[in-house]
Scaffold this active site. Structure first.
Site, PDB file in Angstrom:
ATOM      1  N   SER A   1      45.253  54.689  61.347  1.00  0.00           N
ATOM      2  CA  SER A   1      46.713  54.757  61.274  1.00  0.00           C
ATOM      3  C   SER A   1      47.413  54.805  62.625  1.00  0.00           C
ATOM      4  O   SER A   1      48.537  54.340  62.748  1.00  0.00           O
ATOM      5  CB  SER A   1      47.135  55.964  60.438  1.00  0.00           C
TER       6      SER A   1
ATOM      7  N   HIS B   1      45.933  52.688  54.446  1.00  0.00           N
ATOM      8  CA  HIS B   1      46.797  51.750  55.177  1.00  0.00           C
ATOM      9  C   HIS B   1      46.417  50.299  54.879  1.00  0.00           C
ATOM     10  O   HIS B   1      46.537  49.417  55.735  1.00  0.00           O
ATOM     11  CB  HIS B   1      46.740  52.027  56.679  1.00  0.00           C
TER      12      HIS B   1
ATOM     13  N   LYS C   1      52.146  55.167  50.076  1.00  0.00           N
ATOM     14  CA  LYS C   1      52.497  54.243  51.169  1.00  0.00           C
ATOM     15  C   LYS C   1      52.946  52.911  50.544  1.00  0.00           C
ATOM     16  O   LYS C   1      54.061  52.848  50.036  1.00  0.00           O
ATOM     17  CB  LYS C   1      51.328  54.090  52.140  1.00  0.00           C
TER      18      LYS C   1
HETATM   19  C1  LIG Z   1      44.099  57.255  56.414  1.00  0.00           C
HETATM   20  C2  LIG Z   1      44.910  58.239  55.628  1.00  0.00           C
HETATM   21  N1  LIG Z   1      44.321  58.943  54.634  1.00  0.00           N
HETATM   22  C3  LIG Z   1      44.992  59.833  53.904  1.00  0.00           C
HETATM   23  C4  LIG Z   1      46.328  60.073  54.132  1.00  0.00           C
HETATM   24  C5  LIG Z   1      47.046  61.083  53.284  1.00  0.00           C
HETATM   25  O1  LIG Z   1      47.760  60.426  52.286  1.00  0.00           O
HETATM   26  P1  LIG Z   1      48.708  61.243  51.301  1.00  0.00           P
HETATM   27  O2  LIG Z   1      50.076  61.184  51.897  1.00  0.00           O
HETATM   28  O3  LIG Z   1      48.592  60.557  49.986  1.00  0.00           O
HETATM   29  O4  LIG Z   1      48.172  62.631  51.266  1.00  0.00           O
HETATM   30  C6  LIG Z   1      46.989  59.379  55.135  1.00  0.00           C
HETATM   31  C7  LIG Z   1      48.420  59.643  55.384  1.00  0.00           C
HETATM   32  O5  LIG Z   1      48.953  59.629  56.441  1.00  0.00           O
HETATM   33  C8  LIG Z   1      46.271  58.440  55.915  1.00  0.00           C
HETATM   34  O6  LIG Z   1      46.860  57.769  56.907  1.00  0.00           O
END
Ligand SMILES: Cc1ncc(COP(=O)(O)O)c(C=O)c1O
Length: 423
Positions: free
Chosen positions: A211, A239, A270
């Site tokens: 990310s 992502h 997202k």
């Molecule tokens: C790679 C990754 N995994 C998990 C998450 C967490 O997602 P959630 O908002 O559904 O908890 C994010 C959020 O930023 C992320 O970038």
């Protein structure tokens, strides 16, 4: 009459609120806590990692309004990849879900928190990814927090990319398996670790797309190593789900290795609706185990029906046409090319996460200059990202028009010149 006066007595009013606050004397424990926390807060300020939250007063969309600021801002920092957060059909589906199934479940799934739409969404997710079964969580953070502890014991081992998301790091912390980290995308180092492991289950875990960097995991190589060393591959595709790869199936599809992951965790917060929720999809036995022992699933409320309905509609939109994905790709290409011709450095792969790299002191100046020109982007510096890798992270959306992208490129070029970043 008696009932009315009884009701009046139970209404909580201003004078009762005053009594409560007057009766609440400062206790010694709270005074100590304030002292300790004040020091920690000062440390955060000194380390320049204080998080300033801007308050958005409009729906999440291509343009937003921000409290205390005049006019609208073009939004280039949300994970609203497909522009579905405020899409009329998604909003309408959420409204229908609310009307038909209510605001929430007041229960965890296994007591009385499973409605037919929860099952519909789980089946839809499993079908979307071509997997045997899927389990829903309140977030992808929860999905990751509940995965490793449930499936791994001290006889097992987990191998994690150093740049994996915080939720994977925390999820691994909670489990008792042997833990190994390999340098970002370094297949040689990973192979070395796998070759020396005698663990029963070996689990490689990686973000599909990272990310902060917009880099893509080498899924082909990871799959080859997994096969060679009888390991499993888990991919967090937060992502990528819904927009990456030709049909939006994510990093596997983008890398040309459909089905490479044994387990996929992803988010519904997202590209897919942008509301909230997460899931794990993979082998039936794993999903069944998670339903029985995964703590964030067992001990937290079921996702609310409007959110579930919004995700179902979003998956329908993902499959209805490739138009949004195409627009997102076009915007990404135009932005990356535009910035490069303006003399700025954009790192990462061909992904809508576009980190514009700058010297640390200039990152905040660049982001502020952009904001003054009506473009909302955010600066990141150490320790959120490694030393020497400060950046302004830009995220493209299918909701942006080509004119929006051009405006952002022009503004970067102007501010870049103003602050001496480009000659
Ligand atoms: C790679 C990754 N995994 C998990 C998450 C967490 O997602 P959630 O908002 O559904 O908890 C994010 C959020 O930023 C992320 O970038």
């Amino acid at each position: 009459m008696a009932l009315r006066s009884q009701l009046l007595r139970t209404v909580y009013n201003g004078s009762q609120a005053r009594q409560f606050s007057e009766a609440r004397k400062e206790r010694a424990g709270v005074t100590k806590l304030r002292e300790v926390l004040e020091d920690r807060l000062q440390d955060i300020k000194k380390a320049k990692t204080w998080k300033h939250e801007r308050i958005i007063t409009s729906p999440q969309d291509r343009k937003v309004t921000v409290q205390g600021a005049k006019g609208e801002f073009l939004n280039f920092c949300a994970n609203n990849y497909l522009g579905l957060s405020n899409h009329p059909e998604v909003v309408e589906a959420a409204r229908e879900g609310l009307k038909k199934y209510g605001a929430g479940l007041s229960s965890v799934r296994f007591i009385c928190g499973t409605q037919s739409i929860h099952k519909d969404l789980e089946n839809r997710i499993a079908e979307f990814h071509g997997r045997e079964d899927a389990i829903l969580y309140g977030s992808c953070f929860d999905a990751n927090a509940g995965l490793f502890e449930s499936m791994l014991t001290p006889e097992d081992a987990v191998f994690s990319d150093t740049l994996n998301h915080a939720s994977i790091i925390d999820g691994i912390r909670l489990c008792k398996a042997q833990k190994f980290r390999y340098p970002h995308r370094d297949l040689n180092e990973l192979e070395h670790l796998l070759a020396h492991s005698e663990a029963r289950i070996k689990l490689i875990v990686t973000d599909g797309v990272f990310s902060m960097d917009g880099t893509v995991a080498p899924l082909k190589g990871l799959r080859t190593l997994a096969d060679k060393y009888r390991a499993l591959l888990a991919v967090d595709d937060s992502h990528a789900t819904g927009f990456f790869g030709e049909t939006g199936r994510g990093t596997e599809e983008y890398c040309g290795v459909p089905g490479a992951a044994d387990i996929i965790c992803s988010t519904l917060g997202k590209a897919v609706s942008g509301a909230a929720g997460g899931y794990t999809t993979g082998p039936r036995e794993l999903v069944t185990l998670l339903r029985n022992v995964s703590r964030p699933y067992l001990f937290s409320n079921a996702p609310p029906p409007p959110v579930v309905a919004a995700s179902l509609k979003s998956l329908e939109l993902v499959d209805r046409s490739s138009e949004l994905r195409q627009r997102l790709q076009d915007n990404t290409r135009a932005f990356r090319e535009g910035l490069q011709s303006a003399g700025l450095t954009v790192s990462g792969d061909q992904h809508p996460i576009c980190p514009v790299m700058v010297e640390a002191p200039l990152a905040v100046e660049l982001a502020s200059g952009m904001l003054e020109r009506g473009i909302y982007v955010v600066a990141f510096s150490y320790p959120v990202v490694p030393k020497g890798a400060a950046r302004v992270r830009v995220q493209l959306s299918a909701a942006h028009t080509p004119e929006d992208v051009k405006r952002a490129v022009d503004a970067f070029a102007t501010v870049g010149k103003d602050i001496g970043l480009v000659k």
